[in-house]
Design a protein around this motif. Structure first.
Motif, PDB file in Angstrom:
ATOM      1  N   THR A  60       1.105  -1.169   0.390  1.00  0.00           N
ATOM      2  CA  THR A  60      -0.066  -0.485  -0.193  1.00  0.00           C
ATOM      3  C   THR A  60       0.668   1.361  -0.517  1.00  0.00           C
ATOM      4  O   THR A  60       1.083   1.232   1.163  1.00  0.00           O
ATOM      5  CB  THR A  60      -1.426   0.106   0.978  1.00  0.00           C
ATOM      6  OG1 THR A  60      -1.546  -1.102   1.136  1.00  0.00           O
ATOM      7  CG2 THR A  60      -1.677   0.992   0.965  1.00  0.00           C
TER       8      THR A  60
ATOM      9  N   SER B 261       0.685   4.647  -0.739  1.00  0.00           N
ATOM     10  CA  SER B 261      -0.057   5.538   0.120  1.00  0.00           C
ATOM     11  C   SER B 261       0.211   5.773   1.635  1.00  0.00           C
ATOM     12  O   SER B 261      -0.023   6.544   2.740  1.00  0.00           O
ATOM     13  CB  SER B 261      -1.323   6.226  -0.031  1.00  0.00           C
ATOM     14  OG  SER B 261      -2.103   5.492   0.238  1.00  0.00           O
ATOM     15  N   SER B 262       0.633   4.399   2.489  1.00  0.00           N
ATOM     16  CA  SER B 262       0.705   4.303   3.620  1.00  0.00           C
ATOM     17  C   SER B 262       2.337   4.309   4.385  1.00  0.00           C
ATOM     18  O   SER B 262       2.540   4.524   5.225  1.00  0.00           O
ATOM     19  CB  SER B 262       0.172   2.879   3.759  1.00  0.00           C
ATOM     20  OG  SER B 262      -1.256   2.850   4.115  1.00  0.00           O
ATOM     21  N   TYR B 263       3.412   4.695   2.605  1.00  0.00           N
ATOM     22  CA  TYR B 263       4.760   4.828   3.578  1.00  0.00           C
ATOM     23  C   TYR B 263       5.369   6.131   2.873  1.00  0.00           C
ATOM     24  O   TYR B 263       5.202   6.779   1.855  1.00  0.00           O
ATOM     25  CB  TYR B 263       5.068   3.692   2.969  1.00  0.00           C
ATOM     26  CG  TYR B 263       4.816   2.312   3.180  1.00  0.00           C
ATOM     27  CD1 TYR B 263       3.993   1.696   3.251  1.00  0.00           C
ATOM     28  CD2 TYR B 263       5.679   1.489   4.034  1.00  0.00           C
ATOM     29  CE1 TYR B 263       3.848  -0.130   3.236  1.00  0.00           C
ATOM     30  CE2 TYR B 263       5.418   0.087   4.704  1.00  0.00           C
ATOM     31  CZ  TYR B 263       4.447  -0.516   4.618  1.00  0.00           C
ATOM     32  OH  TYR B 263       4.012  -1.797   4.581  1.00  0.00           O
TER      33      TYR B 263
ATOM     34  N   SER C 191       4.138  10.501   3.197  1.00  0.00           N
ATOM     35  CA  SER C 191       3.049   8.911   3.459  1.00  0.00           C
ATOM     36  C   SER C 191       1.765  10.121   2.213  1.00  0.00           C
ATOM     37  O   SER C 191       1.900   8.923   0.918  1.00  0.00           O
ATOM     38  CB  SER C 191       2.336   8.077   4.080  1.00  0.00           C
ATOM     39  OG  SER C 191       1.508   8.994   4.905  1.00  0.00           O
ATOM     40  N   LYS C 192       1.166  11.527   2.245  1.00  0.00           N
ATOM     41  CA  LYS C 192       0.060  11.557   1.855  1.00  0.00           C
ATOM     42  C   LYS C 192       0.858  12.864   1.160  1.00  0.00           C
ATOM     43  O   LYS C 192       0.082  12.709   0.665  1.00  0.00           O
ATOM     44  CB  LYS C 192      -0.853  12.528   3.193  1.00  0.00           C
ATOM     45  CG  LYS C 192      -1.582  11.073   3.766  1.00  0.00           C
ATOM     46  CD  LYS C 192      -2.056   9.347   3.028  1.00  0.00           C
ATOM     47  CE  LYS C 192      -2.829   8.726   3.101  1.00  0.00           C
ATOM     48  NZ  LYS C 192      -2.301   7.653   4.231  1.00  0.00           N
TER      49      LYS C 192
ATOM     50  N   ASN D  15       0.727   9.247  -5.414  1.00  0.00           N
ATOM     51  CA  ASN D  15      -0.302   7.951  -5.382  1.00  0.00           C
ATOM     52  C   ASN D  15      -1.325   7.422  -5.966  1.00  0.00           C
ATOM     53  O   ASN D  15      -2.133   6.724  -5.402  1.00  0.00           O
ATOM     54  CB  ASN D  15      -0.565   8.425  -3.609  1.00  0.00           C
ATOM     55  CG  ASN D  15       0.360   9.056  -2.198  1.00  0.00           C
ATOM     56  OD1 ASN D  15       1.484   8.620  -3.170  1.00  0.00           O
ATOM     57  ND2 ASN D  15       0.178   9.060  -1.132  1.00  0.00           N
TER      58      ASN D  15
ATOM     59  N   ASN E  61       1.854   5.439  -7.921  1.00  0.00           N
ATOM     60  CA  ASN E  61       2.677   4.694  -7.316  1.00  0.00           C
ATOM     61  C   ASN E  61       3.542   4.837  -7.300  1.00  0.00           C
ATOM     62  O   ASN E  61       5.257   3.528  -7.510  1.00  0.00           O
ATOM     63  CB  ASN E  61       2.409   3.077  -6.887  1.00  0.00           C
ATOM     64  CG  ASN E  61       1.378   2.315  -6.873  1.00  0.00           C
ATOM     65  OD1 ASN E  61       0.035   3.351  -5.958  1.00  0.00           O
ATOM     66  ND2 ASN E  61       0.492   1.383  -5.860  1.00  0.00           N
TER      67      ASN E  61
ATOM     68  N   GLU F  22       8.145   3.132   7.256  1.00  0.00           N
ATOM     69  CA  GLU F  22       7.471   3.840   8.072  1.00  0.00           C
ATOM     70  C   GLU F  22       8.407   5.349   8.845  1.00  0.00           C
ATOM     71  O   GLU F  22       7.661   6.158   9.048  1.00  0.00           O
ATOM     72  CB  GLU F  22       6.715   2.980   9.305  1.00  0.00           C
ATOM     73  CG  GLU F  22       5.064   1.892   8.583  1.00  0.00           C
ATOM     74  CD  GLU F  22       4.532   0.889   9.421  1.00  0.00           C
ATOM     75  OE1 GLU F  22       4.402   0.377   9.499  1.00  0.00           O
ATOM     76  OE2 GLU F  22       5.320   0.828  10.531  1.00  0.00           O
TER      77      GLU F  22
END
Length: 124
Positions: free
Chosen positions: A28, A30-32, A53-54, A74, A77, A100
């Motif tokens: 995913t 957009s989570s990183y 991430s965003k 995002n 990707n 993260e």
């Protein structure tokens, strides 16, 4: 399967520009947070640019601030690094990395959530 694939490296003269791209898949995106690292022969792997991430506010190492710009999409990707006013000391293998929390330095660029690297050579 996590994959990060860099492209856009090459040979450029001092003062020139290059744009690196990294296409991510298998997680995913957009989570990183995403970072661009570089490693020159005999030197540590260093984080040169990072973006949350965003998207939004990016961070740069002093050596590249004002010359490099990191961006991400995002939807597609992808994360990119626009490099302007390149100097011979920018010569290195450049890697993208998803995390993260992004470390600023490490002995070796590679492992999980790392691309394979793309060579940037700045020389006349």
């Amino acid at each position: 399967q996590v994959r990060l694939v860099e492209s856009g490296g090459g040979l450029v003269q001092p003062g020139g520009s290059l744009r690196l791209s990294c296409l991510a898949s298998g997680f995913t995106f957009s989570s990183y947070a995403m970072g661009w690292y570089r490693q020159a022969p005999g030197k540590e792997c260093e984080l040169v640019a990072a973006i949350p991430s965003k998207g939004g506010s990016a961070n740069y190492v002093d050596a590249v601030r004002g010359r490099f710009t990191i961006s991400r999409d995002n939807v597609k990707n992808t994360v990119s690094l626009q490099m302007n006013s390149l100097k011979p000391e920018d010569t290195a293998v450049y890697y993208c990395h998803a995390g993260e929390a992004l470390i600023s330095r490490t002995a070796f660029c590679g492992g999980d959530y790392w691309g394979q690297g793309t060579q940037v050579t700045v020389s006349s």
